[in-house]
Design an enzyme around this catalytic site. Structure first.
Site, short mmCIF file in Angstrom:
data_model
loop_
_atom_site.label_atom_id
_atom_site.label_comp_id
_atom_site.label_asym_id
_atom_site.label_seq_id
_atom_site.Cartn_x
_atom_site.Cartn_y
_atom_site.Cartn_z
N ASP A 61 0.60 -1.50 -0.06
CA ASP A 61 0.18 -0.38 -0.27
C ASP A 61 1.26 1.18 -0.08
OD1 ASP A 61 -2.20 1.75 0.26
OD2 ASP A 61 -2.42 1.28 2.16
C1 SPV Z 1 -7.30 2.00 2.98
O1 SPV Z 1 -8.35 1.07 3.68
O2 SPV Z 1 -6.75 1.58 2.49
C2 SPV Z 1 -7.26 3.16 3.81
C3 SPV Z 1 -7.38 2.98 5.27
O3 SPV Z 1 -6.93 4.16 3.30
S1 SPV Z 1 -5.98 2.78 6.53
O4 SPV Z 1 -6.03 1.63 5.35
O5 SPV Z 1 -6.32 2.88 7.41
O6 SPV Z 1 -5.38 4.05 6.25
MG MG Z 2 -5.22 3.99 1.84
#
Ligand code: SPV
Ligand code: MG
Length: 541
Positions: A61
């Protein structure tokens, strides 16, 4: 199943969730399957999470998933779902101009809204090294929000501004300050993110918030907070941000470990979704229903299969079933025929039964019964299915087994009546009695598209006049059905009609009109079951 049956736009639906007087919730989906399951659970919206979309694609991510890749996934969801998506657009894929491209493409794909966060590209997930991540300068982020709002082509499209102020360790005042600036820039809602284990930090934010725009929160770490608490604090929308993916990971690990360790799925069957459930989620029934609506136009073919007789010389195989039910490589001959017909798009298959009708009931066929089959024979059988003889109809003997291309060729023919003739003449000298055919031209030895027409047909045609044998399949279209029925009635009126067969009807047609029956030549690739030897070699076709 939800095939976009409502016309209200996704953006409007998402806006309604944000503006609803009480708190609402949406749940993460990372593909169309998870989205369908969320929708079926009665949840009103989807969070397309950067964390889970990246994970499902085998990526981190960290802005590793490209805009194009993610848009493709979103499209598969909006093509199917009736609930809106709020898309987690990270930092907007670059500067203000990239965000504008993103917004235009999301509007085109009917995504309800996007949420962008005030971090710097490439960002990382809020729960990883969170305090060391720099925030975007407020003015720059506000400009990006303004650019996005200016670019939207759907007036209800929602832009949510997410501040990471609390995540990076700033205080509530700093978060409020940023949120106010983002609303001034045009944001439709604020997402206040927190990594605390309790709701307190977000609650504090809410107690100081002016209420100028709806507020969204993501209780990944403070997940045990009851909905009433969110409601009382004035939260408009709660995002359950990753729960579908996490549920799937645990379930898949169990299955993989079990199969990996035991080499069997025996003990898993009760714990995993049945294949039937997979079909249901894919809306397999919808395809069948669609076929009825969209494939049953006048142009699709139907079929009449003549399967009344017991057959001669097959006594031990037909004690309790008609000839067409004799198994060929484990499958009754008629089932093979039906499979081929359906695969070639032939609908409405009618079967004429006579001997042991109760033993001839394949699924999905219509039936005509000819109880007098022993007296009136093949012509009586065809006459009993007269009502089904219209439009484009294939007529075939139920004991013919053929390679599928033969039916394909027959269906592509455009003459009013077309028959398939095997031009290999392999029966000559074999003593086998066949429907001998005299054609306007011999079977070509190389590829040749010239048209050939039936001239005569009989079991006793001299060898030198015989160009081949009829394989027991023909097709009528247009005026062909009427022509064939006319010839059938003429032959039925003859005193010896009970001894006659389709061969006489086709001869009658050819006699009336020299170019009435078109011939398609094949060379082998079929068999009809007339003896035990035929049964034995039928598996080879
Ligand atoms: C996601 O779900 O990718 C988000 C929320 O951005 S978090 O993972 O809490 O950052
Ligand atoms: Mg996110």
């Amino acid at each position: 199943m939800n095939q976009n049956s409502t016309l209200e736009s996704n953006s409007k639906k998402l806006r309604e969730l944000l503006e609803s007087p009480r708190v609402e919730q949406i749940l993460e989906a990372h593909n169309s399957l998870s989205a369908t399951i969320v929708e079926e659970a009665g949840i009103s919206g989807l969070w397309a999470s950067s964390l889970t979309l990246s994970c499902a694609a085998g990526l981190r991510d960290n802005s590793e998933l490209t805009m194009t890749e993610v848009l493709d996934v979103l499209e598969t969801i909006t093509a199917r779902a009736n609930i809106p998506i709020l898309f987690d657009g990270d930092t907007g894929y670059g500067q203000f101009s990239h965000f504008q491209q993103l917004v235009r493409k999301l509007c085109l794909r009917r995504v309800g809204g996007v949420c962008i966060e005030d971090k710097i590209f490439p960002k990382t997930n809020s729960f990883l090294r969170s305090e060391s991540q720099p925030l975007a300068p407020v003015e720059e982020f506000a400009g990006k929000l303004r650019a996005g709002k200016d670019a939207q082509t759907d007036s209800d499209f929602v832009v949510v501004a997410r501040t990471e102020a609390l995540i990076v360790g700033l205080d509530t005042a700093a978060a409020i300050d940023r949120a106010e600036r983002y609303v001034e820039a045009g944001a439709d809602a604020i997402l206040i993110h927190s990594k605390e284990r309790t709701f307190g930090q977000v609650q504090d934010f809410m107690s100081k918030w002016s209420g100028r725009a709806p507020v969204v929160c993501v209780p990944t770490t403070y997940y045990s907070t009851p909905m009433e608490a969110f409601d009382q604090a004035g939260i408009s929308l709660v995002i359950w941000a990753n729960h579908m993916l996490r549920a799937g990971i645990g379930a898949m690990q169990n299955v993989a470990n079990e199969i990996g360790q035991k080499g069997t799925a025996r003990d898993l069957e009760d714990a995993i979704a049945p294949v039937k459930e997979v079909f249901r989620l894919q809306d397999a029934d919808g395809l069948l229903a669609g076929e009825k609506v969209y494939l049953s136009s006048g142009s699709s073919s139907s079929a009449i299969v003549l399967a009344a007789s017991r057959g001669k010389g097959l006594d031990e195989l037909t004690v309790d079933r008609p000839k067409a039910m004799i198994p060929v490589a484990g499958t009754p001959a008629i089932e093979k025929m039906l499979q081929s017909m359906r695969a070639e798009g032939v609908k409405d298959i009618s079967i004429v039964r006579g001997y042991k009708p109760e033993a001839l009931a394949p699924e999905g066929a219509n039936f005509f019964d000819n109880p007098d089959w022993e007296e009136n024979g093949e012509l009586g059988s065809l006459a009993s299915a007269r009502d089904a003889l219209k439009g484009e109809t294939v007529i075939a003997y139920g004991d013919v087994i053929f390679k599928r291309y033969i039916l394909h060729l027959l269906l592509s023919a455009d003459a009013p009546v077309t028959m398939v003739v095997d031009g290999s003449r392999s029966f000559l000298g074999s003593g086998r009695s066949v429907d001998r055919v005299k054609v306007s031209g011999p079977a070509p030895s190389t590829y040749d598209e010239s048209e050939n027409w039936l001239e005569a047909m009989a079991g006793d045609l001299p060898d030198e006049e015989t160009h081949g044998e009829w394989i027991g399949m023909l097709r009528v279209r247009g005026e062909g059905a009427e022509l064939l029925l006319g010839a059938l009635d003429t032959v039925l009126a003859r005193p010896d009609s009970s001894q006659l067969d389709l061969c006489s009807v086709l001869s009658e047609l050819a006699l009336r009109e020299p170019r009435a029956v078109r011939v398609i030549y094949i060379q082998g690739g079929w068999i009809d079951i007339n003896s035990l030897a035929d049964v034995a070699r039928s598996g080879d076709v």
